[in-house]
Design an enzyme around this catalytic site. Structure first.
Site, short mmCIF file in Angstrom:
data_model
loop_
_atom_site.label_atom_id
_atom_site.label_comp_id
_atom_site.label_asym_id
_atom_site.label_seq_id
_atom_site.Cartn_x
_atom_site.Cartn_y
_atom_site.Cartn_z
N ASP A 1 0.88 -1.17 0.00
CA ASP A 1 0.00 0.00 0.00
C ASP A 1 0.92 1.21 0.00
O ASP A 1 1.40 1.63 1.05
CB ASP A 1 -0.89 -0.02 1.24
CG ASP A 1 -1.77 1.22 1.34
OD1 ASP A 1 -2.26 1.68 0.29
OD2 ASP A 1 -1.98 1.71 2.46
N GLU B 1 -0.91 -1.43 -4.90
CA GLU B 1 -2.15 -0.69 -5.12
C GLU B 1 -1.88 0.46 -6.07
O GLU B 1 -0.98 1.27 -5.85
CB GLU B 1 -2.70 -0.18 -3.80
CG GLU B 1 -4.08 0.45 -3.95
CD GLU B 1 -4.74 0.72 -2.61
OE1 GLU B 1 -5.49 -0.14 -2.13
OE2 GLU B 1 -4.47 1.79 -2.04
N ASP C 1 -2.25 0.96 7.49
CA ASP C 1 -1.50 0.82 6.24
C ASP C 1 -1.09 -0.64 6.02
O ASP C 1 -1.10 -1.13 4.89
CB ASP C 1 -0.25 1.70 6.26
CG ASP C 1 -0.56 3.12 6.66
OD1 ASP C 1 -0.97 3.90 5.78
OD2 ASP C 1 -0.41 3.45 7.85
#
Length: 219
Positions: free
Chosen positions: A18, A78, A151
């Site tokens: 991420d 991502e 996160d």
């Protein structure tokens, strides 16, 4: 700590990322999708006061170390789409680029996945919030507690989505056989959760958010 790649040819190791400049979540899982296993999660942090080049180098070195340690078969990142805050979008995009570079230099298969796809795959609802994602990541991986910080939970969600998509591509490719899932194989998270006696939740929609804030829903 597991430091070698997976041996079972039916098992795939995925490093999910991420991306972020101040906080970059990372998570490692092993598959197949029907039996995902949590291996590791953490958040790479860089001080906002440091020069940009130093911060990017720190993230790059951190991801390189993770790839070398865990030897993933796939790195799922991502994808950065847009943000109302241009400065945040640029920083996130730079961190994502560093993650892609680190994976490419290591010769690892890379998959970019949109945030909506991650949320829809893990929770069944593309508009799920972070709390909904964390809850479902916990259920999918059979964890005792929700991964923290957020996160890292998001990174595990990216890894779970990457695992499922990688498996789908393998099944549909000529090298993967007929392109059809084998009998009894789990091809969706709905099936996976149903096998565990769980149900897919659609994230926390506004009404559910209000219920949680009012103490009527599950926190």
């Amino acid at each position: 700590m597991v430091s070698a790649g997976t041996d079972d040819r039916n098992t795939v190791r995925v490093l999910g990322i991420d991306p972020g400049l101040t906080r970059c979540g990372v998570g490692v899982i092993d598959g197949p999708p029907s039996r995902p296993v949590h291996r590791h999660h953490e958040t790479l942090r860089t001080p906002p006061g440091d020069d940009l080049a130093i911060r990017l180098e720190a993230i790059f070195a951190g991801i390189e170390d993770l790839v070398a340690t865990w030897k993933p078969d796939v790195v799922a990142v991502e994808r950065v789409l847009f943000s109302s805050n241009v400065r945040t979008a640029m920083a996130t995009g730079q961190a994502a680029g560093i993650a892609l570079l680190a994976a490419a230099r290591a010769g690892v298969v890379v998959r970019e996945i949109t945030p909506t796809r991650v949320k829809a795959t893990v929770t069944g609802h593309g508009g799920a919030d972070k709390e909904g994602v964390a809850r479902m990541v916990t259920a999918h991986l059979g964890l005792d507690d929700e991964p923290r910080p957020a996160d890292a939970a998001d990174a595990l969600a990216v890894a779970l989505t990457g695992l499922l998509e990688h498996r789908s591509v393998a099944l549909s490719s000529p090298a993967g056989g007929t392109g059809q899932a084998t009998a009894g194989a789990t091809t969706s998270w709905e099936d996976h959760l149903a096998a565990r006696g769980l149900q897919v939740v659609g994230g926390t929609r506004p009404a559910r958010d209000r219920a949680i804030r009012d103490g009527r829903g599950r926190s």
